[in-house]
Design a protein around this motif. Structure first.
Motif, PDB file in Angstrom:
ATOM      1  N   ALA A 158       0.953  -1.093   0.149  1.00 34.42           N
ATOM      2  CA  ALA A 158      -0.022   0.005   0.048  1.00 34.42           C
ATOM      3  C   ALA A 158       0.841   1.242   0.062  1.00 34.42           C
ATOM      4  CB  ALA A 158      -1.022  -0.132   1.158  1.00 34.42           C
ATOM      5  N   HIS A 159       2.180   1.318   0.771  1.00 40.59           N
ATOM      6  CA  HIS A 159       2.774   2.295   0.814  1.00 40.59           C
ATOM      7  C   HIS A 159       4.008   2.395  -0.210  1.00 40.59           C
ATOM      8  CE1 HIS A 159       1.017   2.533   4.878  1.00 40.59           C
ATOM      9  NE2 HIS A 159       1.078   3.818   4.685  1.00 40.59           N
ATOM     10  N   GLY A 160       4.058   1.178  -1.157  1.00 37.99           N
ATOM     11  CA  GLY A 160       5.232   1.458  -2.104  1.00 37.99           C
ATOM     12  C   GLY A 160       6.428   1.403  -1.588  1.00 37.99           C
ATOM     13  N   ALA A 187      12.723  -0.778  -9.862  1.00 41.34           N
ATOM     14  CA  ALA A 187      12.457  -0.450 -11.248  1.00 41.34           C
ATOM     15  C   ALA A 187      11.180  -1.025 -11.771  1.00 41.34           C
ATOM     16  CB  ALA A 187      13.745  -1.005 -12.106  1.00 41.34           C
ATOM     17  N   GLN A 188      10.868  -2.164 -11.324  1.00 37.59           N
ATOM     18  CA  GLN A 188       9.530  -2.958 -11.873  1.00 37.59           C
ATOM     19  C   GLN A 188       8.404  -2.340 -11.443  1.00 37.59           C
ATOM     20  OE1 GLN A 188      10.333  -7.194 -11.164  1.00 37.59           O
ATOM     21  NE2 GLN A 188      10.964  -7.439 -13.266  1.00 37.59           N
ATOM     22  N   LEU A 189       8.300  -2.047  -9.937  1.00 36.54           N
ATOM     23  CA  LEU A 189       7.132  -1.665  -9.288  1.00 36.54           C
ATOM     24  C   LEU A 189       7.332  -0.133  -9.116  1.00 36.54           C
ATOM     25  CD1 LEU A 189       7.145  -4.410  -6.670  1.00 36.54           C
ATOM     26  CD2 LEU A 189       5.912  -4.505  -8.624  1.00 36.54           C
ATOM     27  N   ALA A 226      12.879  -3.169 -17.131  1.00 36.55           N
ATOM     28  CA  ALA A 226      11.466  -2.780 -16.173  1.00 36.55           C
ATOM     29  C   ALA A 226      11.183  -1.317 -16.702  1.00 36.55           C
ATOM     30  CB  ALA A 226      12.215  -2.618 -14.831  1.00 36.55           C
ATOM     31  N   PRO A 227      10.044  -1.078 -16.275  1.00 37.56           N
ATOM     32  CA  PRO A 227       9.317   0.431 -16.696  1.00 37.56           C
ATOM     33  C   PRO A 227      10.195   1.593 -16.113  1.00 37.56           C
ATOM     34  CG  PRO A 227       7.741  -1.268 -15.849  1.00 37.56           C
ATOM     35  CD  PRO A 227       8.916  -1.850 -15.311  1.00 37.56           C
ATOM     36  N   HIS A 228      10.717   1.499 -15.079  1.00 35.53           N
ATOM     37  CA  HIS A 228      11.569   2.446 -14.384  1.00 35.53           C
ATOM     38  C   HIS A 228      13.169   2.092 -14.080  1.00 35.53           C
ATOM     39  CE1 HIS A 228       7.282   4.169 -13.722  1.00 35.53           C
ATOM     40  NE2 HIS A 228       7.309   3.088 -13.475  1.00 35.53           N
ATOM     41  N   PRO A 229      13.805   1.704 -15.142  1.00 33.79           N
ATOM     42  CA  PRO A 229      15.299   1.429 -15.002  1.00 33.79           C
ATOM     43  C   PRO A 229      15.986   2.729 -14.189  1.00 33.79           C
ATOM     44  CG  PRO A 229      14.637   1.837 -17.310  1.00 33.79           C
ATOM     45  CD  PRO A 229      13.423   1.936 -16.390  1.00 33.79           C
ATOM     46  N   ARG A 230      15.646   3.655 -14.229  1.00 38.63           N
ATOM     47  CA  ARG A 230      16.393   4.898 -13.833  1.00 38.63           C
ATOM     48  C   ARG A 230      16.462   4.592 -12.249  1.00 38.63           C
ATOM     49  NH1 ARG A 230      18.111  10.735 -14.048  1.00 38.63           N
ATOM     50  NH2 ARG A 230      17.400  10.834 -16.279  1.00 38.63           N
ATOM     51  N   ARG A 231      15.376   4.281 -11.539  1.00 41.47           N
ATOM     52  CA  ARG A 231      15.319   4.128 -10.167  1.00 41.47           C
ATOM     53  C   ARG A 231      16.063   2.955  -9.521  1.00 41.47           C
ATOM     54  NH1 ARG A 231      12.064   5.207  -5.898  1.00 41.47           N
ATOM     55  NH2 ARG A 231      10.296   6.427  -7.164  1.00 41.47           N
TER      56      ARG A 231
END
Length: 494
Positions: A158-160, A187-189, A226-231
């Motif tokens: 819920a809080h990521g 990166a994925q989530l 992943a959708p957000h590889p920079r992270r």
């Protein structure tokens, strides 16, 4: 941060997903129960059900041994495999469903070993506590569909937040690859990794050295795709893990010169990666394109070794494309990438500056043909990388570069239409060359082939008769040149 998970929506999503998969999970639950064993849906499928994501690949855990699992799944499934038997896993397919059932486990790494010592556990609770993160340590007992969440995975979802079920130091010591998985799941989530886990990753980064190159590579590929590889990549750099698995990335954090004459190469690289991702639809494939993304990530890795300050304080990076291609090839070989992937990414790095010789369109048709020839089957990816490599904030400059590359692509297409869409090759093949020149297979055929290829690139396609006449003319000049050289040598010796 991602938007907080709405618990009411999550409950609805879980109910809908459990109802969708019930024909499979319910039947299996009853089969295992009839044989006296526990069975539970576990890990990613439970997490993704709460996020509203549907999968036909189901991970389950059981109190049954692999042999007992095999006896149950054999008659039920359409196909069975046991490659993961040593780790307690038996897999099977039934229609569109892929099911993997793993015996409760408790495993850990020996401090000096690359392989975990696998031991089977005796309870679902014991199996869940050994898992990497709380959001993956939830289970649904079957066939009754009771949720088991002993470590607060629902709250963390819920809080990521990514948090380990127990002490992160213990978790990462048991399996150091979990540190890479933290970056990958971030990166994925698009989740944050909690402070305690980040601190443990930083303190224990050297433990990743005991993990095989192949397993590190697989996690890196998942992260980059992943959708957000920079992270995830930023987390690897922050914790020092990148220094050990992809040292070329943190090396891009060059010290800025006092006059700030060059851009931040590290931030530029991550921006190029994101822009390459935005351009992926041009490639026409389904899903992420690893080669294109990794080429964007590696395209400037030659800059740290080629940086020079000239007299007026200007910074140069001459030949960083060539140096970068060599560095890329060496790193990908160390990570055990396939030869095809290694060559494709290295080729793109080597060619990523070629377009900048185009100027305002001064290239001849011959130069355009050579650009296409050198790119080969990586041309579309080179289009993506070259366009993504423009990160200037000067909008006029960015628009000019875009229009110039539009012009180059249009010229490539016009030449393809006029000259045929096949790969650029000589107008005569090896057999024709041997027949026309009356020579056997050997070095001279190769020389003639290369000469015809250069002529094709310079002048465009010729008819077979014109190519024949040109070849005979070249052959005659070559013979005259050889005779002249022999005469000259003879006069000198006399």
């Amino acid at each position: 941060m991602p938007a907080p998970l709405n618990m009411a929506s999550a409950q609805q999503a879980v109910a809908a997903e459990l109802a969708r998969i019930e024909p499979v999970t319910g039947e299996l639950g009853r089969l295992f129960a009839a044989a006296g064993h526990e069975l539970a849906l576990v890990g990613g499928p439970v997490r993704d059900a709460m996020l509203g994501r549907k999968h036909n690949d189901l991970d389950l855990t059981t109190s049954a041994t692999p042999e007992e699992t095999e006896r149950i799944l054999g008659p039920w499934g359409d196909a069975l495999w046991d490659m993961g038997r040593d780790f307690g896993t038996i897999g099977c397919r039934k229609g569109p469903w892929v099911v993997e059932v793993t015996t409760y486990r408790t495993d850990a790494y020996d401090p000096s070993s690359r392989k975990p010592a696998v031991a089977f556990g005796d309870s679902l609770e014991g199996d869940l506590v050994r898992r990497d993160f709380t959001v993956n340590a939830m289970a649904v007992r079957l066939p009754g569909q009771e949720l088991e969440d002993p470590h607060g995975g629902v709250v963390d979802l819920a809080h990521g937040v990514l948090r380990t079920p127990g002490r992160p130091e213990d978790s990462f010591s048991d399996d150091p690859l979990r540190m890479m998985r933290a970056a990958r799941f971030a990166a994925q989530l698009d989740f944050e990794v909690d402070e305690a886990a980040v601190a443990a990753m930083t303190a224990m980064a050297e433990r990743i050295d005991i993990i095989s190159a192949e397993r590190v590579r697989d996690e890196l590929v998942k992260l980059v795709c992943a959708p957000h590889p920079r992270r995830g990549l930023a987390l690897l750099v922050q914790t020092g893990l990148a220094e050990r698995v992809l040292p070329e990335l943190p090396a891009l954090k060059l010290e800025r010169d006092e006059h700030h004459r060059h851009k931040d190469v590290y931030e530029h690289t991550l921006t190029v990666l994101e822009q390459a991702i935005d351009l992926e639809p041009r490639l026409g494939g389904e899903g992420p394109d690893f080669v294109s993304r990794f080429a964007a990530l590696m395209h400037d890795v030659g800059k740290p070794r080629t940086r020079r300050f000239v007299g007026d304080g200007t910074v140069t990076f001459h030949h960083h494309d060539v140096v970068g291609a060599k560095i890329t090839r060496k790193r990908m070989q160390a990570l055990r990438f396939s030869k095809d992937e290694t060559e494709a990414v290295s080729q793109l790095v080597a060619l990523h500056l070629r377009f900048h010789g185009y100027g305002s369109g001064e290239w001849t048709d011959s130069a355009v043909r050579r650009y296409v020839r050198d790119a080969g089957d990586q041309l579309e990816r080179l289009h993506v990388l070259t366009r993504a490599d423009c990160t200037t904030r000067n909008q006029r400059k960015a628009d000019r570069l875009r229009r110039t590359y539009d012009d180059l692509e249009e010229r490539i297409e016009r030449l393809r239409e006029a000259e045929g869409r096949a790969a650029v090759r000589p107008d005569l093949d090896g057999n024709q060359i041997m027949e026309i020149l009356g020579i056997p297979a050997g070095r001279e055929v190769g020389e003639a082939y290369r000469w015809l290829l250069e002529k094709r690139l310079d002048d465009g396609p010729m008819s077979e008769e014109a190519a024949r006449e040109a070849l005979l003319g070249w052959w005659a000049e070559r013979a005259d040149g050889a005779d002249g050289a022999e005469t000259s040598e003879g006069s000198e010796s006399g």
